[in-house]
Design a protein around this motif. Structure first.
Motif, PDB file in Angstrom:
ATOM      1  N   ASN A  50       0.836  -1.202   0.000  1.00  0.00           N
ATOM      2  CA  ASN A  50       0.000   0.000   0.000  1.00  0.00           C
ATOM      3  C   ASN A  50       0.871   1.252   0.000  1.00  0.00           C
ATOM      4  N   PRO A  51       1.678   1.436  -1.061  1.00  0.00           N
ATOM      5  CA  PRO A  51       2.565   2.603  -1.104  1.00  0.00           C
ATOM      6  C   PRO A  51       1.768   3.871  -1.368  1.00  0.00           C
ATOM      7  N   PRO A  52       2.339   5.022  -1.055  1.00  0.00           N
ATOM      8  CA  PRO A  52       1.643   6.278  -1.352  1.00  0.00           C
ATOM      9  C   PRO A  52       1.506   6.461  -2.865  1.00  0.00           C
ATOM     10  N   GLN A  53       0.495   7.208  -3.255  1.00  0.00           N
ATOM     11  CA  GLN A  53       0.285   7.546  -4.664  1.00  0.00           C
ATOM     12  C   GLN A  53       0.353   9.063  -4.787  1.00  0.00           C
ATOM     13  N   ILE A  54       1.470   9.543  -5.289  1.00  0.00           N
ATOM     14  CA  ILE A  54       1.720  10.983  -5.357  1.00  0.00           C
ATOM     15  C   ILE A  54       1.943  11.369  -6.808  1.00  0.00           C
ATOM     16  N   THR A  55       1.304  12.452  -7.226  1.00  0.00           N
ATOM     17  CA  THR A  55       1.517  12.969  -8.574  1.00  0.00           C
ATOM     18  C   THR A  55       1.879  14.441  -8.480  1.00  0.00           C
ATOM     19  N   ILE A  56       2.990  14.812  -9.104  1.00  0.00           N
ATOM     20  CA  ILE A  56       3.393  16.218  -9.193  1.00  0.00           C
ATOM     21  C   ILE A  56       3.054  16.721 -10.589  1.00  0.00           C
ATOM     22  N   PHE A  57       2.323  17.825 -10.644  1.00  0.00           N
ATOM     23  CA  PHE A  57       2.002  18.454 -11.924  1.00  0.00           C
ATOM     24  C   PHE A  57       2.850  19.716 -12.067  1.00  0.00           C
ATOM     25  N   GLU A  58       3.695  19.721 -13.084  1.00  0.00           N
ATOM     26  CA  GLU A  58       4.627  20.834 -13.296  1.00  0.00           C
ATOM     27  C   GLU A  58       4.387  21.423 -14.680  1.00  0.00           C
ATOM     28  N   LYS A  59       4.195  22.742 -14.734  1.00  0.00           N
ATOM     29  CA  LYS A  59       3.856  23.379 -16.008  1.00  0.00           C
ATOM     30  C   LYS A  59       5.050  23.510 -16.953  1.00  0.00           C
ATOM     31  N   SER A  60       6.284  23.432 -16.425  1.00  0.00           N
ATOM     32  CA  SER A  60       7.461  23.571 -17.287  1.00  0.00           C
ATOM     33  C   SER A  60       8.036  22.200 -17.644  1.00  0.00           C
ATOM     34  N   ARG A  61       9.256  22.202 -18.176  1.00  0.00           N
ATOM     35  CA  ARG A  61       9.877  20.962 -18.635  1.00  0.00           C
ATOM     36  C   ARG A  61      10.806  20.324 -17.612  1.00  0.00           C
ATOM     37  N   SER A  62      11.027  21.006 -16.475  1.00  0.00           N
ATOM     38  CA  SER A  62      12.000  20.498 -15.515  1.00  0.00           C
ATOM     39  C   SER A  62      11.545  20.804 -14.097  1.00  0.00           C
ATOM     40  N   VAL A  63      12.284  20.256 -13.139  1.00  0.00           N
ATOM     41  CA  VAL A  63      11.921  20.404 -11.731  1.00  0.00           C
ATOM     42  C   VAL A  63      12.904  21.315 -11.016  1.00  0.00           C
ATOM     43  N   GLY A  64      12.492  21.781  -9.860  1.00  0.00           N
ATOM     44  CA  GLY A  64      13.403  22.499  -8.978  1.00  0.00           C
ATOM     45  C   GLY A  64      13.513  23.969  -9.257  1.00  0.00           C
ATOM     46  N   ARG A  65      13.696  24.728  -8.194  1.00  0.00           N
ATOM     47  CA  ARG A  65      13.836  26.174  -8.309  1.00  0.00           C
ATOM     48  C   ARG A  65      15.286  26.563  -8.580  1.00  0.00           C
ATOM     49  N   LEU A  66      16.206  25.620  -8.400  1.00  0.00           N
ATOM     50  CA  LEU A  66      17.633  25.919  -8.545  1.00  0.00           C
ATOM     51  C   LEU A  66      17.999  25.907 -10.021  1.00  0.00           C
ATOM     52  N   ALA A  67      17.666  26.990 -10.697  1.00  0.00           N
ATOM     53  CA  ALA A  67      17.756  27.038 -12.152  1.00  0.00           C
ATOM     54  C   ALA A  67      19.185  27.257 -12.645  1.00  0.00           C
ATOM     55  N   THR A  68      19.527  26.587 -13.743  1.00  0.00           N
ATOM     56  CA  THR A  68      20.829  26.738 -14.388  1.00  0.00           C
ATOM     57  C   THR A  68      20.625  26.935 -15.888  1.00  0.00           C
ATOM     58  N   ARG A  69      21.375  27.862 -16.443  1.00  0.00           N
ATOM     59  CA  ARG A  69      21.384  28.037 -17.899  1.00  0.00           C
ATOM     60  C   ARG A  69      22.829  27.926 -18.373  1.00  0.00           C
ATOM     61  N   TYR A  70      23.041  27.317 -19.508  1.00  0.00           N
ATOM     62  CA  TYR A  70      24.413  27.197 -20.019  1.00  0.00           C
ATOM     63  C   TYR A  70      24.413  27.256 -21.537  1.00  0.00           C
ATOM     64  N   ARG A  71      25.568  27.597 -22.066  1.00  0.00           N
ATOM     65  CA  ARG A  71      25.812  27.560 -23.508  1.00  0.00           C
ATOM     66  C   ARG A  71      27.188  26.957 -23.733  1.00  0.00           C
ATOM     67  N   SER A  72      27.344  26.264 -24.832  1.00  0.00           N
ATOM     68  CA  SER A  72      28.618  25.632 -25.159  1.00  0.00           C
ATOM     69  C   SER A  72      29.341  26.433 -26.227  1.00  0.00           C
ATOM     70  N   ASP A  73      30.649  26.553 -26.070  1.00  0.00           N
ATOM     71  CA  ASP A  73      31.484  27.224 -27.055  1.00  0.00           C
ATOM     72  C   ASP A  73      31.877  26.228 -28.146  1.00  0.00           C
ATOM     73  N   ASN A  74      31.621  26.569 -29.393  1.00  0.00           N
ATOM     74  CA  ASN A  74      31.890  25.652 -30.499  1.00  0.00           C
ATOM     75  C   ASN A  74      33.367  25.317 -30.647  1.00  0.00           C
ATOM     76  N   LYS A  75      34.242  26.266 -30.310  1.00  0.00           N
ATOM     77  CA  LYS A  75      35.683  26.057 -30.512  1.00  0.00           C
ATOM     78  C   LYS A  75      36.303  25.185 -29.423  1.00  0.00           C
ATOM     79  N   THR A  76      35.949  25.457 -28.176  1.00  0.00           N
ATOM     80  CA  THR A  76      36.595  24.750 -27.061  1.00  0.00           C
ATOM     81  C   THR A  76      35.757  23.594 -26.528  1.00  0.00           C
TER      82      THR A  76
END
Length: 400
Positions: A44-70
């Protein structure tokens, strides 16, 4: 720490919907699973559903870009830059991730920075303090998103549904589903009083029936979700004052291209600057953080909350130009040290303005409908508040 003695072994694990996959939602699911493991049988495990409007979880947001040369990355923690752990409960909770190295204390060198004026003088930078391990600030590595994703991955009885907006509850007031009640156990009928709420998405499609609905969205969004639903504590949702925040992200392709204010040669070496400005609040040097030395030079700048709130509905490009002009005065870059990467993000609900004389709101519970409104904004607006509100939510559910 949540006390197992609070929970009765006679209570069956409830079916719970959590609206919002930020840290409050993830921590609530984590603590619900832990509590249910102590009170429920394996069958009888819990049944939990999280509904998230974006594509990822967590408030600890990170953005990155990669350099084509390096092939290296620029990386910006454009949400919360760090968090603190001031209570024994929370310190004990995060200890496993400190042991694994996913979380690190950040002993940053901190300065006070007064930007250059229009007359052409250089910025004034004065050493302020160093964040120490006694009053530690913690970061997640290799990205600030890593901890949230780790929390999500560890959930065993929780389903996370992304890109899903839950419709306001007013259209679908709490009511009984006779078909579902036939399948309830006697304990569920006794303890939950046969109460369930059916949730719908914004297209009108059913998302299922739930014994408890927990809204962890920012209070501006919580107001909309609970409006006209007869939620018992509706008036209290608007009490906390939440303000916006703009974040400016800058990147250079080489340390030698950095302005002198960031090189630490002509001024004190620093990692974090408190800025004396009508627009900017703090500057963070990303590539000097623990376990971040492989990054290309990356700097994150948070605007002041009051300035951000006053400009929250302005055109993003206009806001970005104003932030870049202020950043140029603060960091004093010239033609040869202009950042080659620039980006801007707006958080509409970023900071809870806390009045020291005002008592914390705490979670808002409607026991009749079995709805809870929660979030860091119900307390001090920080990440530890996410954990504390999750604790209180779990206690409220299992006390029923």
């Amino acid at each position: 720490m949540t006390d197992p003695a609070l929970y009765s072994n006679e209570i069956a694990a409830p079916k719970v919907a959590i609206i919002g996959g930020g840290l409050t939602g993830l921590l609530t699911a984590t603590l619900l699973e832990r509590a249910s493991n102590q009170t429920s049988t394996p069958s009888n495990p819990p049944q939990i559903t999280i509904f998230e409007k974006s594509r990822s979880v967590g408030r600890l947001a990170t953005r990155y870009r990669s350099d084509n040369k390096t092939g290296k990355n620029w990386q910006w923690s454009f949400g919360a830059q760090f968090f603190t752990a001031k209570t024994d409960d929370f310190r004990q909770f995060i200890a496993p991730w400190l042991d694994s190295g996913l979380l690190h204390p950040w002993c940053a060198e901190v300065v006070e920075l007064t930007p250059a004026g229009d007359s052409g003088q250089s910025p004034n930078i004065r050493s302020k303090k160093q964040w120490d391990a006694v009053h530690a600030r913690y970061i997640s590595t290799p990205k600030m998103t890593s901890w949230g994703r780790e929390l999500a991955a560890a959930l065993q009885h929780t389903t996370i549904v992304f890109k899903t907006r839950v419709a306001p509850l007013a259209q679908y007031l709490h009511h009984q589903n006779p078909q579902h009640s036939q399948h309830k156990t006697q304990n569920q009928i006794h303890n939950q009083n046969n109460k369930q709420t059916e949730l719908f998405d914004e297209t009108g499609a059913s998302l299922g029936w739930f014994d408890w609905v927990i809204c962890t969205a920012p209070n501006g969004q919580a107001v909309e979700l609970m409006a006209d639903s007869n939620f018992a504590k509706q008036a209290k949702i608007v009490k906390p004052n939440m303000q916006a925040c703009y974040t400016l992200m800058l990147g250079w392709n080489d340390v030698q291209k950095l302005p002198e204010t960031l090189k630490g040669q002509l001024v004190p070496q620093w990692d974090v600057a408190y800025v004396n400005s009508a627009i900017l609040d703090r500057i963070f040097i990303e590539h000097q953080k623990p376990a971040h030395d492989e990054l290309l030079p990356s700097v994150t700048i948070h605007a002041r909350n009051d300035w951000s709130e006053a400009h929250v509905d302005e055109n993003m490009e206009s806001v970005k130009e104003q932030l870049l002009q202020s950043a140029k005065q603060a960091l004093n870059w010239g033609e040869g040290s202009t950042p080659i990467q620039t980006d801007c993000h707006r958080w509409r609900y970023a900071a809870t303005i806390v009045d020291r004389d005002t008592e914390e709101l705490g979670i808002l519970i409607d026991e009749t409908n079995q709805w809870i409104v929660s979030g860091d904004w119900c307390a001090k607006g920080n990440i530890e508040s996410c954990y504390r509100m999750a604790q209180h939510t779990v206690e409220a559910i299992f006390k029923q």
